[in-house]
Design a protein around this motif. Structure first.
Motif, PDB file in Angstrom:
ATOM      1  N   GLU A 277       0.853  -1.094   0.167  1.00 23.75           N
ATOM      2  CA  GLU A 277      -0.070   0.168   0.044  1.00 23.75           C
ATOM      3  C   GLU A 277       0.895   1.486   0.081  1.00 23.75           C
ATOM      4  O   GLU A 277       1.921   1.297   0.558  1.00 23.75           O
ATOM      5  CB  GLU A 277      -0.999   0.121   1.293  1.00 23.75           C
TER       6      GLU A 277
ATOM      7  N   TRP B 241      -0.001   5.623   0.555  1.00 21.45           N
ATOM      8  CA  TRP B 241      -1.063   6.238   1.178  1.00 21.45           C
ATOM      9  C   TRP B 241      -0.459   7.782   1.661  1.00 21.45           C
ATOM     10  O   TRP B 241       0.860   7.514   1.784  1.00 21.45           O
ATOM     11  CB  TRP B 241      -1.806   5.731   2.174  1.00 21.45           C
TER      12      TRP B 241
ATOM     13  N   LEU C  72      -2.893   4.039   7.810  1.00 19.50           N
ATOM     14  CA  LEU C  72      -3.441   3.482   6.623  1.00 19.50           C
ATOM     15  C   LEU C  72      -4.833   3.486   6.448  1.00 19.50           C
ATOM     16  O   LEU C  72      -5.525   3.573   5.551  1.00 19.50           O
ATOM     17  CB  LEU C  72      -2.771   2.251   6.388  1.00 19.50           C
TER      18      LEU C  72
ATOM     19  N   TYR D 230      -7.716   3.531   3.427  1.00 16.15           N
ATOM     20  CA  TYR D 230      -7.833   2.132   2.911  1.00 16.15           C
ATOM     21  C   TYR D 230      -8.581   1.127   3.831  1.00 16.15           C
ATOM     22  O   TYR D 230      -8.479   1.134   5.133  1.00 16.15           O
ATOM     23  CB  TYR D 230      -6.631   1.651   2.582  1.00 16.15           C
TER      24      TYR D 230
ATOM     25  N   ARG E 194     -11.326  -4.368  -1.567  1.00 12.60           N
ATOM     26  CA  ARG E 194     -10.217  -3.194  -1.254  1.00 12.60           C
ATOM     27  C   ARG E 194     -10.790  -1.816  -1.728  1.00 12.60           C
ATOM     28  O   ARG E 194     -11.181  -1.695  -2.837  1.00 12.60           O
ATOM     29  CB  ARG E 194      -8.941  -3.375  -1.704  1.00 12.60           C
TER      30      ARG E 194
ATOM     31  N   LEU F  81     -10.194   1.931  -1.570  1.00 11.04           N
ATOM     32  CA  LEU F  81      -8.884   3.188  -1.492  1.00 11.04           C
ATOM     33  C   LEU F  81      -9.766   4.455  -1.902  1.00 11.04           C
ATOM     34  O   LEU F  81     -10.240   4.673  -2.814  1.00 11.04           O
ATOM     35  CB  LEU F  81      -8.004   2.545  -2.462  1.00 11.04           C
TER      36      LEU F  81
ATOM     37  N   HIS G 150       2.673  10.194  -0.779  1.00 11.69           N
ATOM     38  CA  HIS G 150       2.983   9.025  -0.177  1.00 11.69           C
ATOM     39  C   HIS G 150       4.210   9.072   0.724  1.00 11.69           C
ATOM     40  O   HIS G 150       4.276   8.142   1.260  1.00 11.69           O
ATOM     41  CB  HIS G 150       2.575   7.989  -1.026  1.00 11.69           C
TER      42      HIS G 150
ATOM     43  N   THR H  48      -3.837   7.002  -2.809  1.00  9.06           N
ATOM     44  CA  THR H  48      -3.871   5.636  -2.095  1.00  9.06           C
ATOM     45  C   THR H  48      -3.814   4.549  -3.166  1.00  9.06           C
ATOM     46  O   THR H  48      -4.999   4.281  -3.767  1.00  9.06           O
ATOM     47  CB  THR H  48      -5.157   5.675  -1.337  1.00  9.06           C
TER      48      THR H  48
ATOM     49  N   ILE I 273      -2.092   0.799  -4.611  1.00  8.52           N
ATOM     50  CA  ILE I 273      -1.411  -0.585  -4.160  1.00  8.52           C
ATOM     51  C   ILE I 273      -0.509  -1.244  -5.172  1.00  8.52           C
ATOM     52  O   ILE I 273      -1.153  -1.025  -6.524  1.00  8.52           O
ATOM     53  CB  ILE I 273      -2.430  -1.935  -4.076  1.00  8.52           C
TER      54      ILE I 273
ATOM     55  N   GLY J 176      -5.770   1.580  -7.403  1.00 12.76           N
ATOM     56  CA  GLY J 176      -6.356   2.462  -6.490  1.00 12.76           C
ATOM     57  C   GLY J 176      -6.751   3.827  -7.039  1.00 12.76           C
ATOM     58  O   GLY J 176      -7.735   3.801  -7.818  1.00 12.76           O
TER      59      GLY J 176
END
Length: 213
Positions: A42, A44, A50, A54, A61, A63, A72, A82, A84, A190
């Motif tokens: 992840e 973010w 997180l 998320y 999932r 986001l 990030h 955000t 992955i 995401g």
């Protein structure tokens, strides 16, 4: 055989070939690679927990990110995200495929929801942007309209040998474009803010797979 008959047979063969390319299961001939939670890395806003951006509940999932969020990591000049990063399957050759079922709530716009990272002269080979209820190839070309508030299946195939990216939505080929070169790639999904964005940007994903030939 009469000339007109030969033309008719050639036309039928051509239609059959096009049908095979444009519909059906895009994963035919591919093999799924094993994925565990360790492969889902992840990213973010760095100043938040997180869980503030998320969730992973019942296989879905979720986001989300706000336009006022931090990047990030400290010092990054990129916009809020955000996302992955699917780790452990960076590739430089072969034919690779990302598969997932996506959901974008109405109001989300100006955001990338999926990308192939790695290119020559720029960061990405492919980005799937949401803009006013459609998904697009960057800002250049619409891939599918009317995607808000429903689940839709996404398959993105990167053929590094042919230097092509093919995008299927709900098992129908919607886009084939040249890739952007580069010698190392990986998949991400995401929300990653782009131009003309909404204040809140969200996507949901389930059934994520990576496959290869």
């Amino acid at each position: 055989m009469a000339l007109s008959t030969r033309f008719l047979l050639a036309f039928i063969v051509s239609l059959s070939t096009m049908k095979g390319l444009c519909s059906g299961d895009p994963t035919d001939g591919f093999t799924a690679v094993p994925l565990t939670e360790k492969n889902f890395k992840e990213q973010w806003p760095y100043n938040l927990p997180l869980d503030d951006r998320y969730s992973f509940v019942d296989g879905v999932r979720k986001l989300w990110v706000y336009s006022t969020d931090k990047p990030h990591f400290p010092g990054s000049g990129t916009k809020p995200r955000t996302e992955i990063h699917i780790e452990g399957y960076d590739y430089s050759s072969g034919v690779w495929q990302f598969e997932g079922n996506a959901y974008v709530p109405s109001g989300t716009t100006g955001v990338s929801i999926m990308q192939i990272f790695g290119a020559s002269g720029r960061a990405t080979t492919f980005m799937m942007w949401v803009h006013n209820g459609s998904i697009n190839y960057y800002s250049h070309q619409m891939i599918q309209d009317n995607i808000y508030d429903r689940w839709f299946k996404v398959n993105v195939i990167h053929d590094t040998g042919a230097k092509k990216v093919h995008v299927y939505i709900d098992n129908v080929l919607k886009l084939s474009v040249d890739d952007a070169g580069g010698d190392s790639h990986y998949f991400k999904f995401g929300v990653y803010e782009q131009n003309g964005n909404s204040n809140c940007m969200e996507s949901r994903w389930k059934g994520i797979r990576v496959l290869k030939k």
